[in-house]
Scaffold this motif. Sequence first.
Motif, mmCIF file in Angstrom:
data_model
loop_
_atom_site.group_PDB
_atom_site.id
_atom_site.type_symbol
_atom_site.label_atom_id
_atom_site.label_comp_id
_atom_site.label_asym_id
_atom_site.label_seq_id
_atom_site.Cartn_x
_atom_site.Cartn_y
_atom_site.Cartn_z
ATOM 1 N N VAL A 62 -4.361 11.499 6.127
ATOM 2 C CA VAL A 62 -4.888 11.868 5.100
ATOM 3 C C VAL A 62 -3.280 11.174 3.505
ATOM 4 C CG1 VAL A 62 -4.561 13.213 3.011
ATOM 5 C CG2 VAL A 62 -5.934 14.381 4.786
ATOM 6 N N ALA A 63 -2.927 11.508 4.491
ATOM 7 C CA ALA A 63 -1.489 10.002 3.419
ATOM 8 C C ALA A 63 -0.451 10.600 4.191
ATOM 9 C CB ALA A 63 -1.001 10.427 2.491
ATOM 10 N N ALA A 64 0.791 9.374 3.944
ATOM 11 C CA ALA A 64 1.682 9.120 4.709
ATOM 12 C C ALA A 64 2.923 8.790 3.228
ATOM 13 C CB ALA A 64 2.168 8.581 6.369
ATOM 14 N N THR A 65 4.101 8.655 4.001
ATOM 15 C CA THR A 65 5.207 8.058 3.187
ATOM 16 C C THR A 65 6.358 7.621 4.069
ATOM 17 O OG1 THR A 65 6.586 9.030 0.558
ATOM 18 C CG2 THR A 65 6.045 10.032 2.011
ATOM 19 N N SER A 66 7.070 7.311 3.134
ATOM 20 C CA SER A 66 8.097 7.046 4.389
ATOM 21 C C SER A 66 9.099 8.166 2.829
ATOM 22 C CB SER A 66 8.808 5.124 3.998
ATOM 23 O OG SER A 66 8.974 5.385 3.300
ATOM 24 N N TRP A 67 10.217 8.270 4.390
ATOM 25 C CA TRP A 67 11.608 8.641 2.833
ATOM 26 C C TRP A 67 12.148 8.282 2.358
ATOM 27 C CZ3 TRP A 67 11.144 13.779 2.352
ATOM 28 C CH2 TRP A 67 12.030 14.922 2.129
ATOM 29 N N ARG A 68 12.124 7.471 2.635
ATOM 30 C CA ARG A 68 13.520 6.449 2.170
ATOM 31 C C ARG A 68 12.507 4.923 2.288
ATOM 32 N NH1 ARG A 68 15.115 8.426 6.161
ATOM 33 N NH2 ARG A 68 17.148 9.346 5.926
ATOM 34 N N GLY A 69 12.967 4.350 1.186
ATOM 35 C CA GLY A 69 12.092 3.398 0.333
ATOM 36 C C GLY A 69 10.586 3.256 -0.231
ATOM 37 N N GLY A 70 9.752 4.419 0.038
ATOM 38 C CA GLY A 70 8.624 4.417 -1.014
ATOM 39 C C GLY A 70 7.219 4.006 -0.859
ATOM 40 N N ILE A 71 7.757 3.577 0.653
ATOM 41 C CA ILE A 71 5.789 3.211 1.069
ATOM 42 C C ILE A 71 5.445 4.266 1.124
ATOM 43 C CG2 ILE A 71 5.225 1.913 3.117
ATOM 44 C CD1 ILE A 71 7.997 1.270 3.862
ATOM 45 N N THR A 72 4.089 4.250 1.009
ATOM 46 C CA THR A 72 3.067 5.105 1.447
ATOM 47 C C THR A 72 1.497 4.486 1.957
ATOM 48 O OG1 THR A 72 2.295 4.537 -1.037
ATOM 49 C CG2 THR A 72 4.106 6.027 -1.088
ATOM 50 N N VAL A 84 -9.950 8.933 0.452
ATOM 51 C CA VAL A 84 -8.384 10.003 -0.800
ATOM 52 C C VAL A 84 -8.122 8.934 -1.396
ATOM 53 C CG1 VAL A 84 -7.931 11.615 0.552
ATOM 54 C CG2 VAL A 84 -6.191 10.565 0.822
ATOM 55 N N LYS A 85 -8.037 8.256 -1.363
ATOM 56 C CA LYS A 85 -7.682 6.531 -2.111
ATOM 57 C C LYS A 85 -7.735 6.951 -3.450
ATOM 58 C CE LYS A 85 -6.548 3.330 0.195
ATOM 59 N NZ LYS A 85 -6.457 1.748 1.208
ATOM 60 N N GLY A 86 -7.370 6.982 -3.835
ATOM 61 C CA GLY A 86 -7.633 6.503 -5.697
ATOM 62 C C GLY A 86 -7.522 8.583 -6.323
ATOM 63 N N MET A 119 -4.131 16.472 -5.394
ATOM 64 C CA MET A 119 -5.272 16.209 -4.795
ATOM 65 C C MET A 119 -6.343 16.562 -6.512
ATOM 66 S SD MET A 119 -6.271 18.280 -1.569
ATOM 67 C CE MET A 119 -7.282 17.636 -1.114
ATOM 68 N N ASN A 120 -6.387 15.304 -6.931
ATOM 69 C CA ASN A 120 -7.029 15.296 -7.706
ATOM 70 C C ASN A 120 -8.557 15.177 -8.308
ATOM 71 O OD1 ASN A 120 -5.155 15.805 -9.299
ATOM 72 N ND2 ASN A 120 -4.798 12.917 -9.490
ATOM 73 N N SER A 121 -9.627 15.495 -8.979
ATOM 74 C CA SER A 121 -11.297 15.376 -8.368
ATOM 75 C C SER A 121 -11.825 15.702 -7.293
ATOM 76 C CB SER A 121 -11.971 13.676 -8.570
ATOM 77 O OG SER A 121 -11.538 13.128 -10.056
ATOM 78 N N VAL A 122 -11.397 17.025 -6.784
ATOM 79 C CA VAL A 122 -11.525 16.910 -4.605
ATOM 80 C C VAL A 122 -13.299 17.276 -4.767
ATOM 81 C CG1 VAL A 122 -9.422 18.387 -5.198
ATOM 82 C CG2 VAL A 122 -11.703 20.360 -5.304
ATOM 83 N N LYS A 123 -13.509 17.171 -4.092
ATOM 84 C CA LYS A 123 -15.352 17.685 -3.227
ATOM 85 C C LYS A 123 -15.160 18.320 -2.233
ATOM 86 C CE LYS A 123 -15.024 12.453 -4.175
ATOM 87 N NZ LYS A 123 -15.526 10.774 -3.105
ATOM 88 N N PRO A 124 -16.118 18.540 -2.207
ATOM 89 C CA PRO A 124 -16.728 19.991 -1.356
ATOM 90 C C PRO A 124 -15.811 18.932 0.426
ATOM 91 C CG PRO A 124 -18.060 19.338 -1.847
ATOM 92 C CD PRO A 124 -17.473 18.916 -2.447
ATOM 93 N N GLU A 125 -16.160 18.371 0.567
ATOM 94 C CA GLU A 125 -16.031 17.332 1.751
ATOM 95 C C GLU A 125 -14.374 17.326 2.231
ATOM 96 O OE1 GLU A 125 -18.136 16.299 -0.644
ATOM 97 O OE2 GLU A 125 -18.307 13.706 -0.648
ATOM 98 N N ASP A 126 -13.854 17.680 1.427
ATOM 99 C CA ASP A 126 -11.773 17.779 1.357
ATOM 100 C C ASP A 126 -11.542 18.698 1.849
ATOM 101 O OD1 ASP A 126 -11.726 16.013 -2.339
ATOM 102 O OD2 ASP A 126 -11.855 15.169 -0.048
ATOM 103 N N THR A 127 -12.523 19.928 1.734
ATOM 104 C CA THR A 127 -12.530 21.226 2.572
ATOM 105 C C THR A 127 -11.849 21.284 4.273
ATOM 106 O OG1 THR A 127 -13.963 22.463 1.189
ATOM 107 C CG2 THR A 127 -13.388 23.737 3.432
ATOM 108 N N ALA A 128 -10.902 21.918 4.432
ATOM 109 C CA ALA A 128 -9.638 21.690 5.787
ATOM 110 C C ALA A 128 -8.737 22.501 5.435
ATOM 111 C CB ALA A 128 -9.434 19.610 5.706
#
Length: 124
Positions: A48-58, A64-66, A83-92
């Motif tokens: 779905v998404a990831a972020t570096s703990w330092r440096g702010g890389i995402t 899910v982008k946007g 999570m915004n503008s969620v959709k039924p396909e986000d169910t998990a």
Amino acid sequence: QVQLVESGGGLVQAGGSLRLSCAASGRTFSPNVLGWFRQAPGKEREFVAATSWRGGITDYADSVKGRCTISRVNARNTVYLQMNSVKPEDTAVYYCAAHDNLRTSRTQYDYKYWGQGTQVTVSS
């Protein structure tokens, strides 16, 4: 021992918003990357998404982008998934994961630590 505990899941209507939290603990906890994955019934776990703990890389999955934002508060050892503008396909079931490698990754096998998951259900 590293522990990741997710919270914030629940039932939400399509078009609504939800914020997931992942609290990390452990004496040896020193990750470089934290990520979110999800697994719907009958489907494989997906990035779905990831972020570096330092440096702010995402990094975000195209699905899910946007609509989703991953963020962290290092002082609290906590990472969030808004999570915004969620959709039924986000169910998990949504899982928080962490690894010690230098780069973000979309591959679940790169992640060493996992939470127990939190259910997100989006009604239409």
